[in-house]
Design an enzyme around this catalytic site. Structure first.
Site, PDB file in Angstrom:
ATOM      1  N   GLY A   8      70.801 -15.762  51.331  1.00 29.89           N
ATOM      2  CA  GLY A   8      70.704 -15.550  52.770  1.00 29.89           C
ATOM      3  C   GLY A   8      69.408 -14.837  53.087  1.00 29.89           C
ATOM      4  N   GLY A   9      69.226 -14.513  54.345  1.00 24.33           N
ATOM      5  CA  GLY A   9      68.021 -13.820  54.783  1.00 24.33           C
ATOM      6  C   GLY A   9      68.097 -12.329  54.526  1.00 24.33           C
ATOM      7  N   ALA A  10      67.008 -11.655  54.830  1.00 21.79           N
ATOM      8  CA  ALA A  10      66.948 -10.202  54.686  1.00 21.79           C
ATOM      9  C   ALA A  10      67.964  -9.538  55.600  1.00 21.79           C
ATOM     10  CB  ALA A  10      65.535  -9.703  55.027  1.00 21.79           C
ATOM     11  N   SER A  12      71.103  -9.665  55.690  1.00 16.64           N
ATOM     12  CA  SER A  12      72.167 -10.555  56.169  1.00 16.64           C
ATOM     13  C   SER A  12      73.558 -10.130  55.708  1.00 16.64           C
ATOM     14  CB  SER A  12      71.898 -11.991  55.706  1.00 16.64           C
ATOM     15  OG  SER A  12      71.899 -12.064  54.288  1.00 16.64           O
ATOM     16  N   GLY A  13      73.633  -9.211  54.742  1.00 20.82           N
ATOM     17  CA  GLY A  13      74.922  -8.793  54.200  1.00 20.82           C
ATOM     18  C   GLY A  13      75.190  -9.337  52.809  1.00 20.82           C
ATOM     19  N   SER A  15      74.203  -8.304  49.743  1.00 21.40           N
ATOM     20  CA  SER A  15      74.570  -7.326  48.711  1.00 21.40           C
ATOM     21  C   SER A  15      75.990  -6.814  48.889  1.00 21.40           C
ATOM     22  CB  SER A  15      73.586  -6.158  48.709  1.00 21.40           C
ATOM     23  OG  SER A  15      72.309  -6.589  48.308  1.00 21.40           O
ATOM     24  N   HIS A  49      71.965   2.021  48.575  1.00 21.14           N
ATOM     25  CA  HIS A  49      72.809   1.063  47.844  1.00 21.14           C
ATOM     26  C   HIS A  49      73.753   1.800  46.891  1.00 21.14           C
ATOM     27  CE1 HIS A  49      71.509  -3.283  48.322  1.00 21.14           C
ATOM     28  NE2 HIS A  49      70.755  -2.657  49.199  1.00 21.14           N
TER      29      HIS A  49
END
Length: 167
Positions: A8-10, A12-13, A15, A49
């Site tokens: 997905g994109g930066a 975007s969820g 992780s 994170h």
């Protein structure tokens, strides 16, 4: 055993989705981090994170030799590789042959006993970059994503935090 690719994109969820998927498997999950804290901003990202994941993860920092990290951690809980595009950036900056490294990763994935969830960015949806290094990165990321998607049991595309099953 399962190989799961989440793209997905930066922001975007990806992780968060990958972390939840990794926790759904038996055993203590292993976080295989490809990022390096080379500046303050990246150190802060890594800290966020870690805080979100909590202490129930085994952490393995692996900026370059991803295949070996998977070999070394096989046989336990699910491994979450976050992320392939940072790994590619590390390979390019180290002057290593990304295509050879990717072939080795694909061969290693085929031999894994424990699940592997791999996070990657989809970088091919935007404009063509204006410099050679950025175009090399974009093209290599697309090819790596295709290779891993080809051997993955499942592929998800994350948009605005919502997963779309592709495979």
């Amino acid at each position: 055993m399962a190989i799961i690719l989440i793209t997905g994109g930066a922001r975007s969820g990806k992780s968060l989705r990958a972390e939840n998927r990794a926790r759904s498997f038996p055993g203590r999950p292993v976080y295989v981090a490809t990022a390096e804290a080379l500046d303050t901003e990246m150190a802060e990202r890594i800290a966020r994170h870690r805080a979100r994941r909590g202490n129930d993860w085994i952490e393995r920092e692996t900026p370059l030799d991803l295949a070996q990290a998977l070999i070394d951690t096989d046989g336990g809980g699910a491994r979450l590789v976050d992320c392939l595009t940072l790994w590619l950036s590390n390979l390019l900056h180290a002057g290593l042959a990304w295509s050879k490294q990717t072939d080795g990763l694909v061969e290693t994935l085929a031999r894994q006993r424990s699940p592997v969830i791999l996070v990657t960015n989809e970088v091919g949806l935007g404009i063509v970059p204006d410099n050679a290094l950025a175009r090399t990165f974009r093209d290599a990321a697309g090819l790596i994503n295709q290779q891993i998607a080809g051997v993955a049991d499942e592929v998800e595309f994350i948009v605005s935090g919502l997963p779309m099953k592709l495979k």
